[in-house]
Design a protein around this motif. Sequence first.
Motif, PDB file in Angstrom:
ATOM      1  N   ALA A 143       0.353  -1.305   0.359  1.00 32.52           N
ATOM      2  CA  ALA A 143       0.023  -0.382  -0.122  1.00 32.52           C
ATOM      3  C   ALA A 143       0.783   1.294  -0.617  1.00 32.52           C
ATOM      4  N   ASN A 144      -0.016   2.245   0.097  1.00 29.51           N
ATOM      5  CA  ASN A 144       0.886   3.687  -0.270  1.00 29.51           C
ATOM      6  C   ASN A 144       0.762   4.419   1.262  1.00 29.51           C
ATOM      7  N   ALA A 145       1.921   4.802   1.426  1.00 28.46           N
ATOM      8  CA  ALA A 145       2.010   5.144   3.120  1.00 28.46           C
ATOM      9  C   ALA A 145       2.825   4.096   3.965  1.00 28.46           C
ATOM     10  N   SER A 146       2.987   2.828   3.522  1.00 24.95           N
ATOM     11  CA  SER A 146       3.228   2.143   4.155  1.00 24.95           C
ATOM     12  C   SER A 146       4.507   1.749   4.896  1.00 24.95           C
ATOM     13  N   PHE A 147       4.875   1.759   5.475  1.00 23.74           N
ATOM     14  CA  PHE A 147       5.724   0.634   6.152  1.00 23.74           C
ATOM     15  C   PHE A 147       6.327  -0.093   6.765  1.00 23.74           C
ATOM     16  N   HIS A 148       7.586  -0.840   5.545  1.00 22.70           N
ATOM     17  CA  HIS A 148       7.823  -2.148   5.816  1.00 22.70           C
ATOM     18  C   HIS A 148       9.332  -2.964   6.695  1.00 22.70           C
ATOM     19  N   GLY A 149      10.144  -1.841   7.043  1.00 20.10           N
ATOM     20  CA  GLY A 149      11.407  -1.903   7.286  1.00 20.10           C
ATOM     21  C   GLY A 149      12.570  -0.731   6.322  1.00 20.10           C
TER      22      GLY A 149
END
Length: 417
Positions: A143-149
């Motif tokens: 997703a846009n605006a996600s954060f995963h690392g």
Amino acid sequence: MNSSESVDVTPTPFGMDDFDKTVMSTYSRFPLALEKSLGCRVWDSTGKEYLDFVAGIATCTLGHAHPVMIEAVTKQIQKLHHVSNLYYIREQGELAQWLVEHSCGDRVFFCNSGAEANESAIKLVRKYSHTVLKVNNPIIITANASFHGRTIATITATGQPKYHKNFNPLVPGFHYVPYNNIGAIEAAISELDKDDCRVVAILLEPLQGEGGIHPGSITYFQKLRRICDTTGILLIFDEVQAGMGRTGKLWGYENLGVEPDIFTSAKGLGGGIPIGALVSKKFCDVFQPGEHASTFGGNPFVCGVALSVCQAIERENILENVVERGVQLKTGLQSIAAKYPQYITEVRGWGLIVGMELCSKVSLSAENIVMAAMEEGLLLVTAGPKVVRFLPPLIITEKEVTIALEKLDRVIKSVTR
């Protein structure tokens, strides 16, 4: 933990200039050196006290210096702390069993952080795509605006261009769509699979944390689950920030009425001791010996301490506290927002992960409020330039939430004059 307990806060000198000479400048640090802690309070090197509504960024589940963790750390370091995964580790097995019994998962891989857990999920999906789905050029939708690392693969999975800048070439095989928009997902799958099936997984946060505290839509996620069931696409949840009780339920996905095929955990799992976990259902656990590993992952020390955190969440009815204090916090923030409608546009979140969004038309930034709150003795953190994030330890008391709200009210009044 009783917030009235005392702690030695004798000021100790700290050389920030010397620190900056030898430590890489990878963080924009606040001019603050924290040295001591107890419960939901911390003290800096000058002896000043702060109420901690950051909790190590949603990590210190039981607050600071909790007796359960002190006992677990002491016992485990005296017994066995590290031997590597060449051998069977009792504590690792016990923690894995707890996670399986308290989630929708069947198998667990342990590592050291949320980024490593998400990296592990990406590797697992890619092997699954090649060996089970027979897809040679797999794509994972995020997703846009996600954060995963912060690894190369996980910043690529992160749908925020600012994290990509100057780190190209990025890892191929990712596609971004708007969050909570089922039409965008359907259109992306249709387009990407037009000539050949390539979409193998969808990786999402049940509640976007770094992207501005955006809770997932129940309708969206339930439709998404049906799409995955129909197509064979794997559904992966990044529970690094929303998991381990922070939303008032043990896992963020429980707020949405769906189960992922794979999910990741870290942060609150160890209560401040570094640990990450990849949890999957049995059907997609395709790793074989030698295909993925971690020297430190799942060692006796971290697993013994993490298990003590997990058990404390159950034994001390912490989820009930999260729900009650979450309602108190959110209601209090909404009351403050009503007093300053020209500056605050929305309060949103689940449990004790709450965001307060500022009006885009005013110059006031989230960092302005965080800095002013620090002066007031309240630690907060941003979630983007216009969102102030509230992440207290899950043991926060009614009195401490009241104090935090009073401090914040004074801060807003001051910065909006």
